[in-house]
Design an enzyme around this catalytic site. Structure first.
Site, PDB file in Angstrom:
ATOM      1  N   ASP A   4       0.893  -1.159   0.000  1.00  0.00           N
ATOM      2  CA  ASP A   4       0.000   0.000   0.000  1.00  0.00           C
ATOM      3  C   ASP A   4       0.932   1.209   0.000  1.00  0.00           C
ATOM      4  OD1 ASP A   4      -1.546   2.167   0.679  1.00  0.00           O
ATOM      5  OD2 ASP A   4      -2.532   1.193   2.377  1.00  0.00           O
ATOM      6  N   ASN A  35      -6.643  12.800 -10.580  1.00  0.00           N
ATOM      7  CA  ASN A  35      -7.385  13.325 -11.738  1.00  0.00           C
ATOM      8  C   ASN A  35      -7.092  14.821 -11.831  1.00  0.00           C
ATOM      9  OD1 ASN A  35      -9.528  14.885 -10.274  1.00  0.00           O
ATOM     10  ND2 ASN A  35      -9.966  12.836  -9.471  1.00  0.00           N
ATOM     11  N   GLY A  56      -9.539   4.816  -5.753  1.00  0.00           N
ATOM     12  CA  GLY A  56      -8.269   4.125  -5.982  1.00  0.00           C
ATOM     13  C   GLY A  56      -7.144   4.620  -5.090  1.00  0.00           C
ATOM     14  N   ASP A  75      -5.583   7.389  -5.259  1.00  0.00           N
ATOM     15  CA  ASP A  75      -5.828   8.799  -4.917  1.00  0.00           C
ATOM     16  C   ASP A  75      -6.626   8.897  -3.617  1.00  0.00           C
ATOM     17  OD1 ASP A  75      -6.032  11.555  -5.181  1.00  0.00           O
ATOM     18  OD2 ASP A  75      -7.410  11.506  -6.890  1.00  0.00           O
ATOM     19  N   SER A 123      -2.589   4.985 -14.153  1.00  0.00           N
ATOM     20  CA  SER A 123      -3.604   4.786 -15.213  1.00  0.00           C
ATOM     21  C   SER A 123      -4.112   3.359 -15.353  1.00  0.00           C
ATOM     22  CB  SER A 123      -3.095   5.263 -16.595  1.00  0.00           C
ATOM     23  OG  SER A 123      -3.193   6.657 -16.726  1.00  0.00           O
ATOM     24  N   THR A 124      -3.580   2.411 -14.584  1.00  0.00           N
ATOM     25  CA  THR A 124      -3.952   1.006 -14.832  1.00  0.00           C
ATOM     26  C   THR A 124      -5.181   0.547 -14.050  1.00  0.00           C
ATOM     27  OG1 THR A 124      -2.519   0.109 -13.108  1.00  0.00           O
ATOM     28  CG2 THR A 124      -1.539   0.407 -15.296  1.00  0.00           C
ATOM     29  N   VAL A 172      -8.835   2.641 -12.641  1.00  0.00           N
ATOM     30  CA  VAL A 172     -10.043   3.272 -13.203  1.00  0.00           C
ATOM     31  C   VAL A 172      -9.817   3.748 -14.637  1.00  0.00           C
ATOM     32  CG1 VAL A 172     -11.604   5.256 -12.940  1.00  0.00           C
ATOM     33  CG2 VAL A 172     -10.831   4.009 -10.927  1.00  0.00           C
ATOM     34  N   TYR A 173      -8.626   4.220 -14.957  1.00  0.00           N
ATOM     35  CA  TYR A 173      -8.364   4.788 -16.278  1.00  0.00           C
ATOM     36  C   TYR A 173      -8.102   3.732 -17.357  1.00  0.00           C
ATOM     37  CZ  TYR A 173      -8.381   9.673 -14.657  1.00  0.00           C
ATOM     38  OH  TYR A 173      -8.744  10.909 -14.172  1.00  0.00           O
TER      39      TYR A 173
HETATM   40  N1  AR6 Z   1      -1.268   1.534  -3.049  1.00  0.00           N
HETATM   41  C1  AR6 Z   1      -0.685   1.218  -4.234  1.00  0.00           C
HETATM   42  N2  AR6 Z   1      -1.392   1.035  -5.375  1.00  0.00           N
HETATM   43  C2  AR6 Z   1      -2.740   1.161  -5.298  1.00  0.00           C
HETATM   44  C3  AR6 Z   1      -3.418   1.493  -4.102  1.00  0.00           C
HETATM   45  C4  AR6 Z   1      -2.626   1.686  -2.929  1.00  0.00           C
HETATM   46  N3  AR6 Z   1      -3.167   2.011  -1.759  1.00  0.00           N
HETATM   47  N4  AR6 Z   1      -4.758   1.546  -4.370  1.00  0.00           N
HETATM   48  C5  AR6 Z   1      -4.909   1.251  -5.677  1.00  0.00           C
HETATM   49  N5  AR6 Z   1      -3.700   1.012  -6.239  1.00  0.00           N
HETATM   50  P1  AR6 Z   1      -6.231   3.942  -9.854  1.00  0.00           P
HETATM   51  P2  AR6 Z   1      -5.855   5.453 -12.361  1.00  0.00           P
HETATM   52  C6  AR6 Z   1      -3.366   0.676  -7.628  1.00  0.00           C
HETATM   53  O1  AR6 Z   1      -7.606   3.554 -10.264  1.00  0.00           O
HETATM   54  O2  AR6 Z   1      -6.142   4.243 -13.170  1.00  0.00           O
HETATM   55  C7  AR6 Z   1      -9.011   7.984  -9.091  1.00  0.00           C
HETATM   56  O3  AR6 Z   1     -10.359   8.084  -8.785  1.00  0.00           O
HETATM   57  C8  AR6 Z   1      -4.432   0.063  -8.495  1.00  0.00           C
HETATM   58  O4  AR6 Z   1      -4.551  -1.343  -8.222  1.00  0.00           O
HETATM   59  O5  AR6 Z   1      -6.018   4.381  -8.449  1.00  0.00           O
HETATM   60  O6  AR6 Z   1      -4.683   6.316 -12.740  1.00  0.00           O
HETATM   61  C9  AR6 Z   1      -8.396   9.318  -9.477  1.00  0.00           C
HETATM   62  O7  AR6 Z   1      -8.982  10.396  -8.770  1.00  0.00           O
HETATM   63  C10 AR6 Z   1      -3.892   0.338  -9.880  1.00  0.00           C
HETATM   64  O8  AR6 Z   1      -2.900  -0.634 -10.236  1.00  0.00           O
HETATM   65  O9  AR6 Z   1      -5.660   5.162 -10.793  1.00  0.00           O
HETATM   66  C11 AR6 Z   1      -8.694   9.391 -10.940  1.00  0.00           C
HETATM   67  O10 AR6 Z   1     -10.005   9.853 -11.178  1.00  0.00           O
HETATM   68  C12 AR6 Z   1      -3.165   1.678  -9.713  1.00  0.00           C
HETATM   69  O11 AR6 Z   1      -3.066   1.884  -8.308  1.00  0.00           O
HETATM   70  C13 AR6 Z   1      -8.576   7.962 -11.403  1.00  0.00           C
HETATM   71  O12 AR6 Z   1      -8.863   7.168 -10.252  1.00  0.00           O
HETATM   72  C14 AR6 Z   1      -3.883   2.848 -10.353  1.00  0.00           C
HETATM   73  O13 AR6 Z   1      -5.284   2.716 -10.181  1.00  0.00           O
HETATM   74  C15 AR6 Z   1      -7.175   7.630 -11.869  1.00  0.00           C
HETATM   75  O14 AR6 Z   1      -7.166   6.327 -12.395  1.00  0.00           O
END
Ligand code: AR6
Length: 179
Positions: A10, A24, A32, A34, A117-118, A120-121
């Site tokens: 984490d 974002n 996620g 963020d 980006s991997t 939600v994006y």
């Molecule tokens: N520690 C490490 N990695 C994590 C954690 C954590 N605590 N939580 C999730 N991941 P994402 P995006 C991983 O969706 O695709 C947000 O709402 C997750 O498994 O967090 O860039 C923002 O505000 C994945 O591999 O980011 C934007 O609106 C990676 O982090 C949007 O999501 C990225 O997943 C950005 O989407």
């Protein structure tokens, strides 16, 4: 010399000079990683982010770490995957490069990236990992203040992708950073 490592963690628990947030463009929080970063950092992070006026896709902005063990957060905005023909690869590489530029501008020594980006994006994890490792290698090979770059994975699948890239042969496409 900068060492590159992949781990499962984490990212909010890492005691490094900076963790990178996959934010974002509002920089006002989300789900996620963020959401996890904002929850762990506390309301001071959101208050500081409100002063930044958002962030364009591919750019990066630095704040304090507030209640996190990390001293800073570097917020970057990854591209939304739209099939791969909308400049996604260049924008994702820009996220890594601009985050590293921020780290270097503040003379930081250690930084941890999530898999930008991997989630939600929707960026395909394998293609994103290639860009992440290639861009970071290209940057650090040109010389920088960083001693440690961590690729903080949240799944075994992502960890395996990064380990294969980090332990594999040099990538001939890893080019010099452009300033
Ligand atoms: N520690 C490490 N990695 C994590 C954690 C954590 N605590 N939580 C999730 N991941 P994402 P995006 C991983 O969706 O695709 C947000 O709402 C997750 O498994 O967090 O860039 C923002 O505000 C994945 O591999 O980011 C934007 O609106 C990676 O982090 C949007 O999501 C990225 O997943 C950005 O989407």
């Amino acid at each position: 010399m900068t060492s590159l490592h992949a781990l499962i963690a984490d990212i909010t628990t890492l005691k490094v000079d900076a963790i990178v947030n996959a934010a974002n463009s509002s920089l006002l929080g989300g789900g996620g990683v963020d959401g996890a970063i904002h929850r762990a950092a506390g309301p001071g992070l959101l208050a500081e982010c409100r002063l930044l006026g958002g962030c364009r896709t591919g750019s990066a902005k630095l704040t304090g770490g507030h209640d996190l063990p990390a001293r800073h957060v570097i917020h970057t905005v990854g591209p939304v995957w739209q099939g791969g023909r909308h400049g996604e690869a260049e924008l994702l590489a820009a996220c890594y490069r601009n985050s590293l530029e921020q780290a270097e501008a503040h003379r930081l020594h250690s930084i941890a990236f999530p898999c930008i980006s991997t989630g939600v994006y929707g960026y395909p994890a394998d293609e994103a990992a290639v860009i992440a490792v290639r861009t970071v290698r290209g940057f650090v090979d040109a010389g920088c203040t960083l001693t440690d770059v961590l690729f903080c994975c949240f799944s075994e699948t992502n960890l395996a992708l990064y380990q294969a890239l980090l332990n594999g042969p040099p990538d001939p496409a890893a080019n010099e950073r452009s300033r």
